[in-house]
Design an enzyme around this catalytic site. Structure first.
Site, mmCIF file in Angstrom:
data_model
loop_
_atom_site.group_PDB
_atom_site.id
_atom_site.type_symbol
_atom_site.label_atom_id
_atom_site.label_comp_id
_atom_site.label_asym_id
_atom_site.label_seq_id
_atom_site.Cartn_x
_atom_site.Cartn_y
_atom_site.Cartn_z
ATOM 1 N N ARG A 22 41.018 43.541 36.564
ATOM 2 C CA ARG A 22 40.206 43.630 37.772
ATOM 3 C C ARG A 22 40.190 45.061 38.285
ATOM 4 N NH1 ARG A 22 40.953 44.360 42.897
ATOM 5 N NH2 ARG A 22 43.210 44.300 42.714
ATOM 6 N N VAL A 23 39.023 45.474 38.759
ATOM 7 C CA VAL A 23 38.887 46.705 39.528
ATOM 8 C C VAL A 23 38.200 46.333 40.834
ATOM 9 C CG1 VAL A 23 38.907 48.333 37.596
ATOM 10 C CG2 VAL A 23 36.747 47.329 38.328
ATOM 11 N N SER A 24 38.372 47.181 41.856
ATOM 12 C CA SER A 24 37.875 46.832 43.181
ATOM 13 C C SER A 24 36.399 47.112 43.398
ATOM 14 C CB SER A 24 38.681 47.599 44.240
ATOM 15 O OG SER A 24 40.027 47.226 44.163
ATOM 16 N N THR A 25 35.875 48.159 42.774
ATOM 17 C CA THR A 25 34.485 48.521 43.045
ATOM 18 C C THR A 25 33.698 48.679 41.755
ATOM 19 O OG1 THR A 25 34.922 50.892 43.015
ATOM 20 C CG2 THR A 25 35.178 49.777 45.134
ATOM 21 N N GLN A 29 34.272 51.701 39.481
ATOM 22 C CA GLN A 29 35.484 51.792 38.672
ATOM 23 C C GLN A 29 35.289 51.100 37.329
ATOM 24 O OE1 GLN A 29 38.087 49.962 41.591
ATOM 25 N NE2 GLN A 29 39.070 51.937 41.987
#
Length: 188
Positions: free
Chosen positions: A7-10, A13
């Site tokens: 997972r990445v936040s944005t 990314q």
């Protein structure tokens, strides 16, 4: 079976490094998404990975904060996996494997640190916002009208010669904005 979760936040990314580590670890199934880690509720791929997990499986993440940022969420995930007879492992925190007692202890300690870190980020952000407001920084979308244009709208409202819709059309704004500016004038 080893199940990976990245997972990445944005959207700016990239989780390619996480995917490479999960593949190197031997994950047969990998779930990935670009979503904030603040809550687990909105993360469809995490929910799919948890649903996919079966007895004897291990859910693997590269870092603990990729999984969750609060102890409540971490415990909920750990309980759900434990109820299925599955465990989880964190690659970048050696020994973090909930299939053994030491891993469970490490999970509790590092999970608490992750939540503490998130609380510090929130506190610093709130302090920064308050300091900026005190200096007169305005947040949000910039106004459509310049100060002289606002005064022209207010003058048109005060003159009372045009309807609110006509004033809105004249200045290229919504009628709601005209009412808001008129209300602000009356309150002043």
């Amino acid at each position: 079976m080893k199940i990976g979760y990245a997972r990445v936040s944005t959207t700016g990314q990239d989780y390619e490094t996480q995917l490479a580590k999960l593949k190197a670890e031997g994950c047969k199934e990998i779930f990935s998404e670009k979503q904030s880690g603040k809550s687990t509720d909105d993360r469809e791929q995490l929910q799919a990975a948890l649903k996919f997990a079966r007895k004897g499986d291990v859910l693997i993440v590269t870092k603990l904060d990729r999984l969750a940022r609060s102890m409540g969420d971490l415990w909920q995930i750990a309980r759900e996996l434990d109820n299925k007879g599955a465990a989880f492992k964190v690659l970048d925190q050696e020994g973090m494997d909930t299939s053994n007692a030491t891993g469970k202890l490490l999970f509790t300690i590092l999970g608490g640190i992750a939540e503490f870190e998130r609380d510090l980020i929130n506190a610093r952000t709130a302090e920064g916002r308050a300091a900026a407001k005190a200096k007169g920084v305005k947040f949000g979308r910039p106004g459509k009208l310049e100060a002289d244009q606002v005064e022209a709208v207010k003058a048109d409202v005060k003159a009372g010669e045009l309807s609110m819709q006509a004033i809105a059309d004249k200045h290229g704004i919504s009628r709601k904005t005209v009412y808001r500016l008129a209300g602000a004038k009356d309150a002043a």
